[in-house]
Design a protein around this motif. Structure first.
Motif, PDB file in Angstrom:
ATOM      1  N   GLY A 253       0.807  -1.213   0.000  1.00 43.91           N
ATOM      2  CA  GLY A 253       0.000   0.000   0.000  1.00 43.91           C
ATOM      3  C   GLY A 253       0.842   1.266   0.000  1.00 43.91           C
ATOM      4  O   GLY A 253       0.530   2.237  -0.693  1.00 43.91           O
ATOM      5  N   ILE A 254       1.912   1.270   0.787  1.00 42.84           N
ATOM      6  CA  ILE A 254       2.794   2.433   0.832  1.00 42.84           C
ATOM      7  C   ILE A 254       3.448   2.666  -0.533  1.00 42.84           C
ATOM      8  O   ILE A 254       3.517   3.799  -1.023  1.00 42.84           O
ATOM      9  N   ILE A 255       3.918   1.581  -1.146  1.00 45.11           N
ATOM     10  CA  ILE A 255       4.522   1.707  -2.477  1.00 45.11           C
ATOM     11  C   ILE A 255       3.491   2.218  -3.484  1.00 45.11           C
ATOM     12  O   ILE A 255       3.768   3.119  -4.290  1.00 45.11           O
ATOM     13  N   GLY A 256       2.291   1.668  -3.443  1.00 49.38           N
ATOM     14  CA  GLY A 256       1.237   2.091  -4.359  1.00 49.38           C
ATOM     15  C   GLY A 256       0.859   3.551  -4.180  1.00 49.38           C
ATOM     16  O   GLY A 256       0.636   4.272  -5.157  1.00 49.38           O
ATOM     17  N   ALA A 257       0.792   4.011  -2.930  1.00 48.76           N
ATOM     18  CA  ALA A 257       0.455   5.415  -2.670  1.00 48.76           C
ATOM     19  C   ALA A 257       1.536   6.343  -3.215  1.00 48.76           C
ATOM     20  O   ALA A 257       1.231   7.394  -3.792  1.00 48.76           O
ATOM     21  N   HIS A 258       2.797   5.965  -3.044  1.00 51.92           N
ATOM     22  CA  HIS A 258       3.888   6.772  -3.585  1.00 51.92           C
ATOM     23  C   HIS A 258       3.821   6.828  -5.114  1.00 51.92           C
ATOM     24  O   HIS A 258       3.995   7.896  -5.718  1.00 51.92           O
ATOM     25  N   VAL A 259       3.557   5.679  -5.737  1.00 54.59           N
ATOM     26  CA  VAL A 259       3.470   5.634  -7.194  1.00 54.59           C
ATOM     27  C   VAL A 259       2.325   6.512  -7.688  1.00 54.59           C
ATOM     28  O   VAL A 259       2.468   7.256  -8.666  1.00 54.59           O
ATOM     29  N   LEU A 260       1.184   6.443  -7.001  1.00 59.82           N
ATOM     30  CA  LEU A 260       0.010   7.199  -7.418  1.00 59.82           C
ATOM     31  C   LEU A 260       0.260   8.705  -7.383  1.00 59.82           C
ATOM     32  O   LEU A 260      -0.223   9.449  -8.248  1.00 59.82           O
ATOM     33  N   THR A 261       1.014   9.168  -6.401  1.00 63.09           N
ATOM     34  CA  THR A 261       1.267  10.605  -6.292  1.00 63.09           C
ATOM     35  C   THR A 261       2.318  11.104  -7.275  1.00 63.09           C
ATOM     36  O   THR A 261       2.427  12.311  -7.515  1.00 63.09           O
ATOM     37  N   GLU A 262       3.096  10.193  -7.863  1.00 67.92           N
ATOM     38  CA  GLU A 262       4.172  10.590  -8.767  1.00 67.92           C
ATOM     39  C   GLU A 262       3.781  10.516 -10.238  1.00 67.92           C
ATOM     40  O   GLU A 262       4.366  11.205 -11.075  1.00 67.92           O
ATOM     41  N   LEU A 263       2.821   9.672 -10.586  1.00 72.45           N
ATOM     42  CA  LEU A 263       2.450   9.502 -11.989  1.00 72.45           C
ATOM     43  C   LEU A 263       1.597  10.664 -12.486  1.00 72.45           C
ATOM     44  O   LEU A 263       0.890  11.304 -11.701  1.00 72.45           O
ATOM     45  N   PRO A 264       1.616  10.945 -13.800  1.00 75.82           N
ATOM     46  CA  PRO A 264       0.764  11.998 -14.364  1.00 75.82           C
ATOM     47  C   PRO A 264      -0.707  11.690 -14.125  1.00 75.82           C
ATOM     48  O   PRO A 264      -1.149  10.536 -14.256  1.00 75.82           O
ATOM     49  N   GLU A 265      -1.488  12.715 -13.783  1.00 74.48           N
ATOM     50  CA  GLU A 265      -2.888  12.512 -13.421  1.00 74.48           C
ATOM     51  C   GLU A 265      -3.693  11.853 -14.532  1.00 74.48           C
ATOM     52  O   GLU A 265      -4.532  10.985 -14.285  1.00 74.48           O
ATOM     53  N   GLY A 266      -3.457  12.247 -15.797  1.00 76.28           N
ATOM     54  CA  GLY A 266      -4.219  11.677 -16.910  1.00 76.28           C
ATOM     55  C   GLY A 266      -4.016  10.193 -17.037  1.00 76.28           C
ATOM     56  O   GLY A 266      -4.976   9.425 -17.213  1.00 76.28           O
ATOM     57  N   MET A 267      -2.761   9.744 -16.918  1.00 71.20           N
ATOM     58  CA  MET A 267      -2.453   8.321 -17.014  1.00 71.20           C
ATOM     59  C   MET A 267      -3.093   7.545 -15.871  1.00 71.20           C
ATOM     60  O   MET A 267      -3.668   6.474 -16.058  1.00 71.20           O
ATOM     61  N   VAL A 268      -3.004   8.112 -14.668  1.00 75.47           N
ATOM     62  CA  VAL A 268      -3.567   7.445 -13.494  1.00 75.47           C
ATOM     63  C   VAL A 268      -5.082   7.337 -13.604  1.00 75.47           C
ATOM     64  O   VAL A 268      -5.684   6.305 -13.284  1.00 75.47           O
ATOM     65  N   ARG A 269      -5.718   8.406 -14.086  1.00 73.72           N
ATOM     66  CA  ARG A 269      -7.186   8.402 -14.186  1.00 73.72           C
ATOM     67  C   ARG A 269      -7.661   7.294 -15.133  1.00 73.72           C
ATOM     68  O   ARG A 269      -8.656   6.618 -14.847  1.00 73.72           O
ATOM     69  N   ILE A 270      -6.969   7.106 -16.249  1.00 74.03           N
ATOM     70  CA  ILE A 270      -7.338   6.043 -17.188  1.00 74.03           C
ATOM     71  C   ILE A 270      -7.176   4.675 -16.543  1.00 74.03           C
ATOM     72  O   ILE A 270      -8.071   3.818 -16.613  1.00 74.03           O
ATOM     73  N   PHE A 271      -6.024   4.458 -15.875  1.00 69.40           N
ATOM     74  CA  PHE A 271      -5.770   3.171 -15.234  1.00 69.40           C
ATOM     75  C   PHE A 271      -6.805   2.886 -14.151  1.00 69.40           C
ATOM     76  O   PHE A 271      -7.364   1.783 -14.080  1.00 69.40           O
TER      77      PHE A 271
END
Length: 203
Positions: free
Chosen positions: A86-104
């Motif tokens: 969960g900690i790794i996932g939260a860090h990844v989520l905050t670093e990726l571009p919002e558009g890419m994350v929203r699609i995923f």
């Protein structure tokens, strides 16, 4: 008098928890999907839902412990692995571009919804090979943070599919979820910066 936004969020939380209480899952999936539809950035949607879940998962975990639905050997491996994922996932989520994350996240939530509906209609969790508890925790925690939910359906289906008793699986996953949720929420609090993102915690 409640403002329109506050009343909307209260209704959303009530409805999501009502469905979750009936099915034993889906609070985070419903709440995250609704927040994304309202235009909330993915990282803040996941952070908000996990912050709210610290209370509900704590109460659920305590209830399972009280009713002796816990396999402590499973919790001892599942919870730490879920926290790390969960900690790794939260860090990844905050670093990726919002558009890419929203699609995923959108496709992830759709897949999780279809998986839950399939389980309800067929009574089967699907055919999965036997998995060790630690990989289950790591993967479920990571995807839960990235997607804004899904810990329960992912971890429960994997444990039950490998042969664990449903009662103990649900109880162990429920208690572990509290620790995972707290870790994810703390990570978001430490990494997200509302003034720099243009988002607001107050909605």
């Amino acid at each position: 008098m409640l403002s329109g936004d506050l009343a909307l969020y209260i209704a959303l939380g009530f409805t999501a928890q009502l469905i979750d209480g009936a099915l034993g899952m889906a609070y985070s999936l419903i709440a995250t999907s609704a927040l994304l539809a309202l235009g909330t950035p993915p990282a803040f949607a996941s952070a908000s839902v996990h912050a709210a879940e610290t209370v509900t998962t704590g109460l659920a975990g305590a209830s399972h412990a009280w009713h002796r639905n816990i396999d402590w050997s499973v919790v001892g491996r599942l919870a730490p692995a879920g926290v790390i994922g969960g900690i790794i996932g939260a860090h990844v989520l905050t670093e990726l571009p919002e558009g890419m994350v929203r699609i995923f996240v959108t496709f992830y939530l759709m897949a999780m919804t279809l998986s839950i509906v399939r389980c309800l209609l067929t009574g089967r969790t699907g055919n999965r090979e036997i998995l060790a508890t630690v990989p289950i925790g790591l993967g479920s925690g990571f995807l839960d943070a990235i997607g804004g939910g899904g810990w329960g359906p992912l971890a429960n289906s994997a444990l039950i599919a490998r042969g664990d008793r449903p009662r103990h699986s649900i109880g162990s996953v429920g208690l572990s979820e509290f620790f995972v949720t707290v870790a994810i929420s703390a990570t978001f609090v430490a990494t997200l910066d509302p003034p720099n993102t243009g988002a607001s915690w107050s909605g």
